[in-house]
Design a protein around this motif. Sequence first.
Motif, PDB file in Angstrom:
ATOM      1  N   GLU A   1       1.128  -1.318  -0.128  1.00 48.61           N
ATOM      2  CA  GLU A   1       0.053  -0.177  -0.664  1.00 48.61           C
ATOM      3  C   GLU A   1       0.734   1.138  -0.078  1.00 48.61           C
ATOM      4  O   GLU A   1       0.830   2.622  -0.945  1.00 48.61           O
ATOM      5  CB  GLU A   1      -1.077   0.160   1.031  1.00 48.61           C
ATOM      6  CG  GLU A   1      -2.054  -1.387   1.460  1.00 48.61           C
ATOM      7  CD  GLU A   1      -2.570  -1.423   1.954  1.00 48.61           C
ATOM      8  OE1 GLU A   1      -2.684  -0.139   3.031  1.00 48.61           O
ATOM      9  OE2 GLU A   1      -4.902  -1.682   2.104  1.00 48.61           O
TER      10      GLU A   1
ATOM     11  N   GLY B   1       2.392   1.594  -3.673  1.00 46.00           N
ATOM     12  CA  GLY B   1       1.682   2.396  -4.124  1.00 46.00           C
ATOM     13  C   GLY B   1       1.857   3.988  -4.671  1.00 46.00           C
ATOM     14  O   GLY B   1       1.318   4.410  -5.423  1.00 46.00           O
ATOM     15  N   GLN B   2       1.440   4.063  -2.962  1.00 49.91           N
ATOM     16  CA  GLN B   2       1.031   5.291  -3.044  1.00 49.91           C
ATOM     17  C   GLN B   2       2.118   6.179  -3.187  1.00 49.91           C
ATOM     18  O   GLN B   2       1.453   7.280  -3.905  1.00 49.91           O
ATOM     19  CB  GLN B   2       0.935   5.842  -1.577  1.00 49.91           C
ATOM     20  CG  GLN B   2      -0.260   5.107  -0.850  1.00 49.91           C
ATOM     21  CD  GLN B   2      -0.951   5.160   0.414  1.00 49.91           C
ATOM     22  OE1 GLN B   2       0.080   5.541   0.917  1.00 49.91           O
ATOM     23  NE2 GLN B   2      -1.757   4.535   1.896  1.00 49.91           N
TER      24      GLN B   2
ATOM     25  N   LEU C   1       2.815   6.104  -7.019  1.00 54.71           N
ATOM     26  CA  LEU C   1       1.386   7.086  -7.636  1.00 54.71           C
ATOM     27  C   LEU C   1       2.073   8.681  -7.905  1.00 54.71           C
ATOM     28  O   LEU C   1       1.982   9.644  -8.194  1.00 54.71           O
ATOM     29  CB  LEU C   1       0.060   6.778  -7.292  1.00 54.71           C
ATOM     30  CG  LEU C   1      -0.469   5.682  -7.577  1.00 54.71           C
ATOM     31  CD1 LEU C   1      -1.646   5.123  -6.787  1.00 54.71           C
ATOM     32  CD2 LEU C   1      -1.055   5.681  -9.446  1.00 54.71           C
TER      33      LEU C   1
ATOM     34  N   LEU D   1       1.434  -5.930 -10.161  1.00 55.93           N
ATOM     35  CA  LEU D   1       1.266  -4.676  -8.823  1.00 55.93           C
ATOM     36  C   LEU D   1       1.220  -3.572  -9.336  1.00 55.93           C
ATOM     37  O   LEU D   1       0.092  -2.410  -9.382  1.00 55.93           O
ATOM     38  CB  LEU D   1       1.763  -5.008  -8.053  1.00 55.93           C
ATOM     39  CG  LEU D   1       0.892  -5.172  -6.260  1.00 55.93           C
ATOM     40  CD1 LEU D   1      -0.269  -5.227  -6.600  1.00 55.93           C
ATOM     41  CD2 LEU D   1       1.997  -4.822  -5.247  1.00 55.93           C
ATOM     42  N   ALA D   2       2.872  -2.668  -9.708  1.00 57.61           N
ATOM     43  CA  ALA D   2       2.663  -1.009 -10.072  1.00 57.61           C
ATOM     44  C   ALA D   2       1.778  -0.829 -11.246  1.00 57.61           C
ATOM     45  O   ALA D   2       0.972   0.135 -11.108  1.00 57.61           O
ATOM     46  CB  ALA D   2       3.979  -0.850 -10.158  1.00 57.61           C
TER      47      ALA D   2
ATOM     48  N   TRP E   1      -1.412  -2.529 -12.378  1.00 56.02           N
ATOM     49  CA  TRP E   1      -2.040  -2.616 -11.135  1.00 56.02           C
ATOM     50  C   TRP E   1      -2.863  -1.221 -10.944  1.00 56.02           C
ATOM     51  O   TRP E   1      -3.874  -0.798 -10.725  1.00 56.02           O
ATOM     52  CB  TRP E   1      -2.232  -4.212 -10.852  1.00 56.02           C
ATOM     53  CG  TRP E   1      -4.354  -3.923 -10.234  1.00 56.02           C
ATOM     54  CD1 TRP E   1      -4.942  -4.155 -10.938  1.00 56.02           C
ATOM     55  CD2 TRP E   1      -4.132  -3.835  -9.014  1.00 56.02           C
ATOM     56  NE1 TRP E   1      -5.982  -3.920 -10.274  1.00 56.02           N
ATOM     57  CE2 TRP E   1      -5.283  -4.070  -8.690  1.00 56.02           C
ATOM     58  CE3 TRP E   1      -3.620  -3.760  -7.854  1.00 56.02           C
ATOM     59  CZ2 TRP E   1      -6.075  -3.826  -6.941  1.00 56.02           C
ATOM     60  CZ3 TRP E   1      -4.248  -3.173  -6.785  1.00 56.02           C
ATOM     61  CH2 TRP E   1      -5.892  -4.307  -6.309  1.00 56.02           C
ATOM     62  N   TYR E   2      -2.333  -1.269 -10.271  1.00 57.96           N
ATOM     63  CA  TYR E   2      -1.882   0.496  -9.974  1.00 57.96           C
ATOM     64  C   TYR E   2      -2.444   1.301 -10.533  1.00 57.96           C
ATOM     65  O   TYR E   2      -3.444   2.242 -10.511  1.00 57.96           O
ATOM     66  CB  TYR E   2      -1.150   1.102  -8.807  1.00 57.96           C
ATOM     67  CG  TYR E   2      -1.384   0.067  -7.605  1.00 57.96           C
ATOM     68  CD1 TYR E   2      -2.022   0.072  -6.391  1.00 57.96           C
ATOM     69  CD2 TYR E   2       0.122  -0.248  -6.349  1.00 57.96           C
ATOM     70  CE1 TYR E   2      -2.298  -0.247  -5.363  1.00 57.96           C
ATOM     71  CE2 TYR E   2       0.131  -0.483  -6.028  1.00 57.96           C
ATOM     72  CZ  TYR E   2      -0.774  -1.321  -5.266  1.00 57.96           C
ATOM     73  OH  TYR E   2      -0.587  -1.524  -3.086  1.00 57.96           O
TER      74      TYR E   2
ATOM     75  N   TRP F   1      -3.279   4.635 -17.932  1.00 59.21           N
ATOM     76  CA  TRP F   1      -3.047   5.402 -17.428  1.00 59.21           C
ATOM     77  C   TRP F   1      -3.205   6.941 -17.674  1.00 59.21           C
ATOM     78  O   TRP F   1      -2.000   8.197 -17.992  1.00 59.21           O
ATOM     79  CB  TRP F   1      -1.868   5.444 -15.835  1.00 59.21           C
ATOM     80  CG  TRP F   1      -1.939   6.712 -15.239  1.00 59.21           C
ATOM     81  CD1 TRP F   1      -2.685   6.786 -13.884  1.00 59.21           C
ATOM     82  CD2 TRP F   1      -1.002   7.505 -14.838  1.00 59.21           C
ATOM     83  NE1 TRP F   1      -2.451   7.801 -12.577  1.00 59.21           N
ATOM     84  CE2 TRP F   1      -1.581   8.654 -13.952  1.00 59.21           C
ATOM     85  CE3 TRP F   1      -0.644   8.216 -15.365  1.00 59.21           C
ATOM     86  CZ2 TRP F   1      -1.052   9.413 -12.746  1.00 59.21           C
ATOM     87  CZ3 TRP F   1       0.193   9.354 -15.052  1.00 59.21           C
ATOM     88  CH2 TRP F   1       0.095  10.329 -14.182  1.00 59.21           C
TER      89      TRP F   1
END
Length: 464
Positions: A47, A50-51, A54, A153-154, A156-157, A208
């Motif tokens: 988490e 991901g934050q 971004l 995973l990155a 997907w974020y 994105w």
Amino acid sequence: METWIGIDIGTTNCKVGVCNGQYELLELYTMATPRKQTAEGDVYDPEVLGQKLLEFVEKAASLGSTRGIGISSMAEAGALVDVETGNLVSDLLPWQDPASAAFLTEEDRLGDRQRFFHTGLHVAYKYSLYKVLAYRAGRGSVEHLRFLPAASLAAWYLTGQMVTDITLAARTYACDIYKEDYDGGLLERRGLPPDIFPEITAGYAGTWRGIRVYVAGHDHVCAAVAAGISEKNREIFLSLGTTGVMMGCMPLGELTREDYDSGYVFGRHPDRRQMTWMGALQSAGASIDWILEQTGAGYDIFGRSVCPEPAGILYYPYINGSGPPQLLHEAGGAFLGLSRDTRREELAAAVLQGIAFEIRFMLEHRGGAWPGVLKATGGCTKNPVLMQILANVTECEIAVLDCEQAALLGAVMIGRGVTCGSLGVRRRFVPEACYRERYAFLYREYLKFRPAILAYKRRNIQED
């Protein structure tokens, strides 16, 4: 100005960089890969990751007209996501997580040779399959879950899509690298759903904010692409950090018994006409850090008191186990030739020489044409004494790349469809003929005692 964004998620650090069309790095954002302690041990925090990613991507995108985003990452690490709710259900499990070891069975070990010819891998607990099995044992079910490698995973974020590329899928131990698909029979035998791993694509993962996002793949493969390594040239990529990773390319074809016996692992390349081979010296920079810590010396010892001349003391760099062709996690390192007059400068010189001898040994057992150039990157390349010794011992030119972010830039290249880059070279080291005979003699001595060094610790453990 048109720009591209590269993301590299590593074992120690995560980086987001901005480059122009000539792959010149314009801006770099770096953070330590976020970790946390849990009841299961030390894991990555997905988490927080991901934050921060971004946040970095937002900043990077504001610097120009972003045309694409490429993502590379460490290979086997990943997290599980519930495909029905879209929620993370696990931490980002490290590739070296020892909890997975309990799920590597005797049947797996006995079937290693047979599976090698489909996976290109030698069975080991670090692969993603065993992380899924360990998670299921603790939670009870993996229905409706999907294991996403760190780069996936990155992506997907950023895009909400769950995909991966062949270089990461190949590191699950559940992928047939020739069919470019997962082994449904294996997954069924282990009681796992057929879609536990994400769809394998050419890397495209959606958009994105209108910007195309690509899972570029395994960080070592991305770095080798940036360095221009190809089966068409006699060059090998060498990443010299805590470990020393050696990677080269070969034409796509069936693996052989000689490939299995080499101890190397094999995978696919973004250029579908090629394959990769890879081996690791487990204690490259780790050996240097260890000897400095044990002797109390500073890193400046290498510029002040250690020179690239042959050292009469032999060092075997197995403090973290040995690499190809004998993959022995229980192996231990050793010095030979010590006396009461041995100085720490001599020990430091012997460590550098031992690293170079082991790299030469690994090259010899890979087979094929001897390389003309080793293209090197990583923290150890800042040690010019080691680089010169490596050139002298291997009789290869050592070309130190002019960029420390090869994986990140390689991810951008792959996202743009480039599978053989051309990063510049900062410095070249060529073999010094005056030391050739002395190094050749010491290398023969090194080989003479190598089997005994590897056998000793192994026998010790068996007797215990």
